[in-house]
Motif scaffolding. Sequence first.
Motif, mmCIF file in Angstrom:
data_model
loop_
_atom_site.group_PDB
_atom_site.id
_atom_site.type_symbol
_atom_site.label_atom_id
_atom_site.label_comp_id
_atom_site.label_asym_id
_atom_site.label_seq_id
_atom_site.Cartn_x
_atom_site.Cartn_y
_atom_site.Cartn_z
ATOM 1 N N ALA A 62 23.384 -15.772 58.394
ATOM 2 C CA ALA A 62 22.870 -14.557 59.337
ATOM 3 C C ALA A 62 21.513 -15.218 60.081
ATOM 4 C CB ALA A 62 21.783 -13.180 59.449
ATOM 5 N N ALA A 63 20.363 -16.142 60.178
ATOM 6 C CA ALA A 63 20.225 -16.919 60.658
ATOM 7 C C ALA A 63 20.715 -17.665 62.406
ATOM 8 C CB ALA A 63 19.095 -18.171 60.088
ATOM 9 N N PHE A 64 21.399 -17.998 62.252
ATOM 10 C CA PHE A 64 22.392 -18.878 62.816
ATOM 11 C C PHE A 64 23.176 -17.817 63.776
ATOM 12 C CE2 PHE A 64 21.999 -21.834 59.986
ATOM 13 C CZ PHE A 64 21.905 -22.839 60.347
ATOM 14 N N TRP A 65 23.406 -16.640 63.347
ATOM 15 C CA TRP A 65 24.534 -15.304 64.263
ATOM 16 C C TRP A 65 23.107 -14.981 64.717
ATOM 17 C CZ3 TRP A 65 23.467 -10.248 65.392
ATOM 18 C CH2 TRP A 65 24.287 -10.190 65.589
ATOM 19 N N LEU A 66 21.692 -15.117 64.388
ATOM 20 C CA LEU A 66 20.779 -14.799 64.930
ATOM 21 C C LEU A 66 20.170 -15.671 66.038
ATOM 22 C CD1 LEU A 66 18.641 -13.159 62.408
ATOM 23 C CD2 LEU A 66 19.444 -11.775 64.117
ATOM 24 N N THR A 67 21.309 -17.028 65.868
ATOM 25 C CA THR A 67 20.135 -18.157 66.588
ATOM 26 C C THR A 67 21.258 -17.310 68.713
ATOM 27 O OG1 THR A 67 19.523 -19.507 65.129
ATOM 28 C CG2 THR A 67 20.026 -20.306 67.691
ATOM 29 N N ASP A 68 22.713 -17.732 67.986
ATOM 30 C CA ASP A 68 22.946 -17.634 69.064
ATOM 31 C C ASP A 68 23.045 -16.018 69.528
ATOM 32 O OD1 ASP A 68 24.789 -20.029 69.315
ATOM 33 O OD2 ASP A 68 26.096 -19.007 67.858
ATOM 34 N N TYR A 69 22.531 -14.774 69.044
ATOM 35 C CA TYR A 69 22.285 -13.701 69.753
ATOM 36 C C TYR A 69 21.543 -14.040 70.438
ATOM 37 C CZ TYR A 69 20.866 -8.733 69.831
ATOM 38 O OH TYR A 69 20.211 -7.638 70.663
ATOM 39 N N LEU A 70 20.284 -14.599 69.865
ATOM 40 C CA LEU A 70 19.271 -14.750 70.837
ATOM 41 C C LEU A 70 19.234 -14.996 72.230
ATOM 42 C CD1 LEU A 70 16.565 -15.536 68.070
ATOM 43 C CD2 LEU A 70 16.175 -13.793 69.606
ATOM 44 N N ILE A 71 20.043 -16.943 71.601
ATOM 45 C CA ILE A 71 20.309 -17.585 72.696
ATOM 46 C C ILE A 71 21.370 -16.360 74.235
ATOM 47 C CG2 ILE A 71 21.393 -19.736 73.746
ATOM 48 C CD1 ILE A 71 21.087 -20.965 71.482
ATOM 49 N N SER A 72 22.170 -15.413 74.069
ATOM 50 C CA SER A 72 22.813 -15.579 74.777
ATOM 51 C C SER A 72 22.211 -14.064 74.815
ATOM 52 C CB SER A 72 23.733 -15.120 74.250
ATOM 53 O OG SER A 72 23.470 -13.736 73.089
ATOM 54 N N ALA A 73 21.025 -13.448 74.385
ATOM 55 C CA ALA A 73 20.591 -12.538 75.460
ATOM 56 C C ALA A 73 20.006 -13.310 76.434
ATOM 57 C CB ALA A 73 19.589 -11.700 74.827
ATOM 58 N N ASN A 74 18.570 -14.106 76.420
ATOM 59 C CA ASN A 74 17.985 -14.995 77.201
ATOM 60 C C ASN A 74 19.344 -15.159 78.570
ATOM 61 O OD1 ASN A 74 15.190 -14.687 76.612
ATOM 62 N ND2 ASN A 74 16.336 -15.835 74.724
ATOM 63 N N LEU A 75 20.256 -16.146 77.642
ATOM 64 C CA LEU A 75 21.171 -16.073 79.256
ATOM 65 C C LEU A 75 21.772 -15.217 79.830
ATOM 66 C CD1 LEU A 75 23.610 -19.264 77.738
ATOM 67 C CD2 LEU A 75 21.382 -18.831 78.765
ATOM 68 N N GLN A 76 21.784 -14.072 79.712
ATOM 69 C CA GLN A 76 22.645 -12.606 80.234
ATOM 70 C C GLN A 76 21.543 -12.219 81.515
ATOM 71 O OE1 GLN A 76 24.639 -9.780 77.995
ATOM 72 N NE2 GLN A 76 24.448 -11.429 76.351
ATOM 73 N N ALA A 77 19.862 -12.502 80.725
ATOM 74 C CA ALA A 77 18.821 -12.343 81.481
ATOM 75 C C ALA A 77 19.129 -13.121 82.520
ATOM 76 C CB ALA A 77 17.734 -12.389 80.591
ATOM 77 N N ALA A 78 18.321 -14.571 82.327
ATOM 78 C CA ALA A 78 18.547 -15.313 83.363
ATOM 79 C C ALA A 78 19.481 -15.282 84.126
ATOM 80 C CB ALA A 78 18.332 -16.704 82.554
ATOM 81 N N TYR A 79 20.754 -14.779 84.096
ATOM 82 C CA TYR A 79 21.732 -14.837 85.323
ATOM 83 C C TYR A 79 21.854 -13.601 86.027
ATOM 84 C CZ TYR A 79 27.422 -14.321 87.362
ATOM 85 O OH TYR A 79 28.314 -14.320 87.971
ATOM 86 N N ALA A 80 20.963 -12.336 85.110
ATOM 87 C CA ALA A 80 20.857 -11.850 86.453
ATOM 88 C C ALA A 80 19.923 -11.090 87.241
ATOM 89 C CB ALA A 80 20.518 -9.921 84.825
ATOM 90 N N ALA A 81 19.352 -12.263 86.225
ATOM 91 C CA ALA A 81 17.801 -12.311 87.097
ATOM 92 C C ALA A 81 17.722 -13.308 88.939
ATOM 93 C CB ALA A 81 16.239 -13.873 87.022
ATOM 94 N N GLN A 82 18.779 -14.393 88.742
ATOM 95 C CA GLN A 82 19.628 -15.215 89.658
ATOM 96 C C GLN A 82 19.755 -14.419 90.553
ATOM 97 O OE1 GLN A 82 21.734 -18.487 88.897
ATOM 98 N NE2 GLN A 82 21.322 -19.336 90.390
ATOM 99 N N ALA A 83 20.700 -13.502 90.423
ATOM 100 C CA ALA A 83 21.851 -12.733 90.966
ATOM 101 C C ALA A 83 20.860 -11.831 92.142
ATOM 102 C CB ALA A 83 22.417 -11.791 90.172
ATOM 103 N N ALA A 84 19.825 -11.499 90.634
ATOM 104 C CA ALA A 84 18.399 -10.073 91.591
ATOM 105 C C ALA A 84 17.855 -11.135 92.312
ATOM 106 C CB ALA A 84 17.813 -9.388 90.736
ATOM 107 N N ALA A 85 17.307 -11.963 92.701
ATOM 108 C CA ALA A 85 16.686 -12.353 93.399
ATOM 109 C C ALA A 85 17.401 -13.218 94.805
ATOM 110 C CB ALA A 85 16.168 -13.613 92.554
ATOM 111 N N GLY A 86 18.037 -13.519 94.153
ATOM 112 C CA GLY A 86 19.538 -13.982 95.365
ATOM 113 C C GLY A 86 19.716 -12.720 96.665
ATOM 114 N N ALA A 87 18.862 -11.888 95.893
ATOM 115 C CA ALA A 87 20.105 -10.172 96.585
ATOM 116 C C ALA A 87 18.583 -9.580 97.201
ATOM 117 C CB ALA A 87 20.624 -8.859 95.414
ATOM 118 N N ALA A 88 17.977 -10.070 96.529
ATOM 119 C CA ALA A 88 16.283 -9.789 97.153
ATOM 120 C C ALA A 88 16.290 -11.150 98.315
ATOM 121 C CB ALA A 88 15.540 -9.958 96.664
#
Length: 547
Positions: A289-315
């Motif tokens: 599960a530690a490796f499953w959780l690793t991908d879970y963590l990384i993917s959650a941060n990348l989703q946040a990065a993508y959303a933040a980048q789009a929001a910054a551009g829109a703002a």
Amino acid sequence: MNLVSKSGNVLRNSFVLMLLLAGIAVGTAVAQHKPSAPAAPKPSAPKAKAPAARPSTGHPSTATHSSTNGARPGTAGTHTTPGAARAGTAGRTGTGTAGRNGNAGGAGRTGTPAATNRTSGSRTGGTSGVARTGSRPAPGRQVSLKGGGTASIRPNGQIRSINRNGMHIEHGLNGSRRIESTRNGAHIVTTGRGSGYVQRAYVTRGGRSYVSRTTIINHRAYTGVYRSYSFHGHSYYGYHPAFYYGHAYYGWAYNPWAAPVYYGWGWGGAPWYGFYGAYFAPYPVYPSAAFWLTDYLISANLQAAYAAQAAAGAAASGAAANGAAANGAAADQSQDSANNNAPADNSGSVALSPEVKAAIAEEVKAQLAAEQAAAAQPASSGGQPPATQASATPAADEVPPALDPARRTFVVASDLAVVGDGQECQLTAGDVITRITDTPDDDNKVTVSVSAGKKADCAAGKQVAVSVDDLQEMQNHFQEQLDSGMKDLASKQGTGGLPKAPDTSTVASDVPPPPPDTGAEKTLQDQQAAADQTEAQVVKEAFSQGS
């Protein structure tokens, strides 16, 4: 006899004369046909140094990175000279392609951004403190404002930060903005339109103080509890779990499974996944599960990065379209951010290496072990694992989790402009850094090395200065996401190829989360409005003073 002698002398003299005449004739002929000899070489002049890069009109150039605190200009394999041509360079926009992050930087001791220090969990106005030996502060200039406060201006004319009337505003190199202030006993942090948190004093347990946070994300409220730490005169706030799982579930998540399993995440059509496809790839199978959780963590941060980048551009686009900028320079700043921050091709990213992912997995396992130990402790210990338990009355100095010598790897959780060797670059959610010093400098910063950075972020291997506050927030976010991942895993165990887990029931911790602050979203909106007004005034005043 005399006649013969005289005749011989005449003949001999004639012969010598003929030889002399012949020699003269030959010498003349040779002189007429001999090529001209090259001119003697002149003494070499001293070697001149190459001229410095010519700055763009109206903006001073710099030799050489800050995040929201600290940065990260400089793309992997690209060295950008500030003050170059406007299109796609650091000289004008500070964002975009090769020039998007400012200067690519070399390794070495880090400097500190000319922003502000954090004290007692919040930023306080003022210039940067003493940089580490051999380093240089963030490039740019500091402006003292007529109405009080200061502004830090990047070499390309962009505003880096503003401190005025108890408010700190900081701009990332990618158009993001972070606002902090303290009002009526509440610490308010705004990270975007409709997002941020409000923190207030909460309870005291065993001589330790705890604060509550109401975090707003997309108009939804989440609450959490954070334990306070005091270290070298600074206050930090560490995540305190609201609940714990049983010993068996932690062991199941920590230890290898009976056999590696394949799990389909279903990300194929997600925009963020396609955008970061060159940077991140999930494990083909999961041995635990530690490796499953690793991908879970990384993917959650990348989703946040993508959303933040789009929001910054829109703002930024909205600010430029609505004429919110106070003058032409500010309009250029907003428009440049809008033009350069929309998600674009990320194929030049340096992929997360197996070694970096393995380091994150080790952090996951260490945190699982710590929570398992904390869950076994009585409530009187404050739910702290044995290694971190203190006396009933905390010592004057308690090392915060961000400076734990056993914890070195951090996953960046939000936009952060950082400085290294006098150069500024950007870190965004999903980048990975490794702390390499343990003692904060006079600016309350430590040196980290970038282990992995996306295409437009700080280059891998670059050493930059990051504040301990920011590291602690990364650690907090890591623990929060791990708890979220454990909850998600508990709901999915036994399905989709995942093995069945033991009892996944939870027990509340000693400090339950408070109810949401119903006024938090309004508080964040008011801070946004106040920041907009302050920034418009400051931009007009700062640029009226000239470059």
